[in-house]
Design an enzyme around this catalytic site. Structure first.
Site, PDB file in Angstrom:
ATOM      1  NE  ARG A  83      -3.496   2.399   2.588  1.00  0.00           N
ATOM      2  CZ  ARG A  83      -3.941   3.043   3.646  1.00  0.00           C
ATOM      3  NH1 ARG A  83      -3.554   2.687   4.859  1.00  0.00           N
ATOM      4  NH2 ARG A  83      -4.778   4.053   3.514  1.00  0.00           N
ATOM      5  CG  HIS A  84      -0.972   4.903  -0.711  1.00  0.00           C
ATOM      6  ND1 HIS A  84      -1.156   5.577   0.480  1.00  0.00           N
ATOM      7  CD2 HIS A  84      -2.203   4.495  -1.097  1.00  0.00           C
ATOM      8  CE1 HIS A  84      -2.432   5.596   0.782  1.00  0.00           C
ATOM      9  NE2 HIS A  84      -3.100   4.942  -0.151  1.00  0.00           N
TER      10      HIS A  84
END
Ligand SMILES: *[C@@H]1O[C@H](CO)[C@@H](O)[C@H](O)[C@H]1NC(C)=O
Ligand SMILES: *[C@@H]1O[C@H](CO)[C@@H](O)[C@H](O)[C@H]1NC(C)=O
Length: 469
Positions: A83-84
């Protein structure tokens, strides 16, 4: 980070890097962390899940890799779904934050509670610095999240994320700005690890929304869940239920405001403000004092309910929408694990896939992970206290799901790690790294089916709620 300033002597660099790491961690001690920091759901810092990183962001625990000790094994491939990192609030939340701070500034506590230091801070020195153009972009801390993750993974998998493999790794990302920035930061981290100091890596990545943003392309999901108010009924109920009511009442009292002025959305805005000030600026915001731990648990549950019914086990179509990503990963693993002659090219060492919480949750659910016996609903808050489905633990910023393929004496084996901790495959709980063919057998029904067009186009509305009582 601190490239350019330093002589390019590896030993000196390593020593200085260590020193700088230590120094910069000094300002982020455990004491500075708000008491409610572990309950921010998808807005939780990665450090709350792995607190040892607060002392040393590069510390790596190599014993998380657990191929059977009786067999000689070596990792041959890593697929990482990431995930970012930490990001700014989205425009919608920024508008709520502005509404809340305006309300508190102009109306809060003309009477009694004015003596509280934190309220003086909110009304006096705290200023809203959020602007709508920040809309969800990756922040500096978010870049650090991904750089540091890359450096830890390179330490954990020295033979895979090695410099000589540099051009044989693949990097795929969602098209969203925060994800593209994240994959770039990950690549910077690798370069730093290898002792390069160019600021902008000449690396490349591919944008692939079909894989990383499958959820918005799956019609059955969009119509049956995303745009279907009934599908999230439990969330609405809880939002207006007695637990949330209690949190609202306490917040209104602390601010000296009439109860009706504090809506559930404003409660959440204050909670998120505390989370953003921590995850973006590493500060302990005065807004955090509005909540005690039991309030935070109620708000965490509200956000878990939303993720459960929107992105996870609540509706089968949510996890099935990730079938394209599931197939992509297993095709990559198949290729990497295939027997080959010594003259053949070695397999792709690593596949780095960067997306969203909305990418990870459906995939984790499809794999059968974090599935409690009883689904969380608006009416069973109390009995859900020890649930496995806790988004604060599963999908904080920079959350990651690692598939580690080993070459072992008895054939290829696969291990799963979530946020750098071992996680066993449902149905194969006896081993950390079962034989790859056993994993394939467990997911046979998905490998043979789980067809995007069939699931997403064939039956609008999906297979309906997936409640096993
Ligand atoms: C390292 O990982 C192993 C396996 O997950 C765990 O049992 C152990 O507690 C970890 N050690 C540290 C220092 O975190
Ligand atoms: C909306 O969700 C409800 C509850 O899951 C379901 O029964 C209904 O079929 C859904 N509506 C559409 C249009 O898919």
């Amino acid at each position: 980070m601190f490239s350019g300033l330093l002589p390019a002597r590896p030993a000196v660099l390593a020593a200085l890097g260590l020193l700088l790491t230590r120094l910069s961690c000094f300002s982020l001690s455990v004491q500075d962390t708000p008491h409610i920091a572990a309950f921010f759901g998808t807005k939780t810092r990665y450090e709350e899940v792995n607190p040892h990183l607060l002392r040393d962001v590069l510390s790596v625990n190599t014993s998380v890799l657990k191929p059977p000790p009786t067999e000689r094994c070596s990792p041959v491939h890593l697929t990482a779904v990431i995930r970012h990192g930490s990001r700014y609030p989205t425009a919608k939340n920024i508008r709520r934050i502005q509404k809340l701070s305006e309300l508190v500034r102009t109306e809060a506590s003309r009477g009694s509670a004015g003596s509280d230091g934190w309220l003086r801070d909110i009304r006096g020195s705290w200023e809203s610095w959020y602007t709508e153009d920040m809309d969800g972009q990756l922040v500096m801390k978010g870049r650090d999240d991904l750089r540091q993750l890359a450096r830890r993974l390179a330490t954990l998998f020295p033979a895979l994320l090695a410099e000589e493999n540099r051009w044989r790794m693949s990097f795929l990302t969602s098209s969203k700005h925060r994800c593209v920035s994240s994959v770039e930061a990950f690549q910077e981290g690798l370069l730093q690890h290898w002792g390069h100091h160019e600021a902008a890596p000449e690396y490349s990545h591919q944008v692939d929304d079909e894989l990383m943003r499958f959820f918005e392309r799956c019609r059955g999901y969009v119509e049956g869940v995303e745009n279907n108010r009934t599908a999230l009924l439990e969330v609405e109920r809880f939002k207006n239920g007695e637990e949330m009511e209690g949190v609202r009442r306490r917040m209104a009292e602390k601010l000296g405001l009439p109860h009706h002025r504090i809506t559930p959305d404003l409660v959440e805005a204050a909670f998120f403000l505390c989370s953003y000030e921590l995850s973006i600026k590493s500060v302990h915001s005065p807004w955090c004092f509005l909540f005690d731990e039991s309030d935070a648990k109620v708000l965490e549950y509200k956000s878990d309910l939303k993720q459960y019914w929107k992105r996870s086990h609540g509706h089968a179509i949510s996890s099935l929408s990730s079938c394209p990503l599931f197939h992509h990963i297993f095709r990559t693993l198949d290729k990497a694990g295939r027997p080959r002659r010594s003259t053949e090219a070695p397999p792709e060492p690593a596949s780095i896939l960067v997306g969203h919480a909305e990418t990870l949750l459906p995939l984790l659910s499809l794999l059968g992970l974090y599935k409690d016996q009883t689904p969380p609903t608006a009416s069973n808050y109390q009995s859900q206290q020890s649930r496995h489905f806790r988004t604060s633990r599963i999908v904080p910023y920079a959350a990651n799901l690692l598939f580690v393929l080993y070459d072992c004496q008895r054939g290829p084996r696969l291990q799963l790690l979530v946020n750098e901790s071992p996680m066993r495959f449902p149905g194969l709980e006896a081993e950390d790294a079962p034989l790859y063919r056993d994993v394939r057998a467990t997911y046979r029904h998905l490998l043979d089916g789980c067809d995007f067009h069939g699931e997403c186009e064939g039956r609008p509305g999906g297979r309906g709620p997936n409640i096993e009582l």
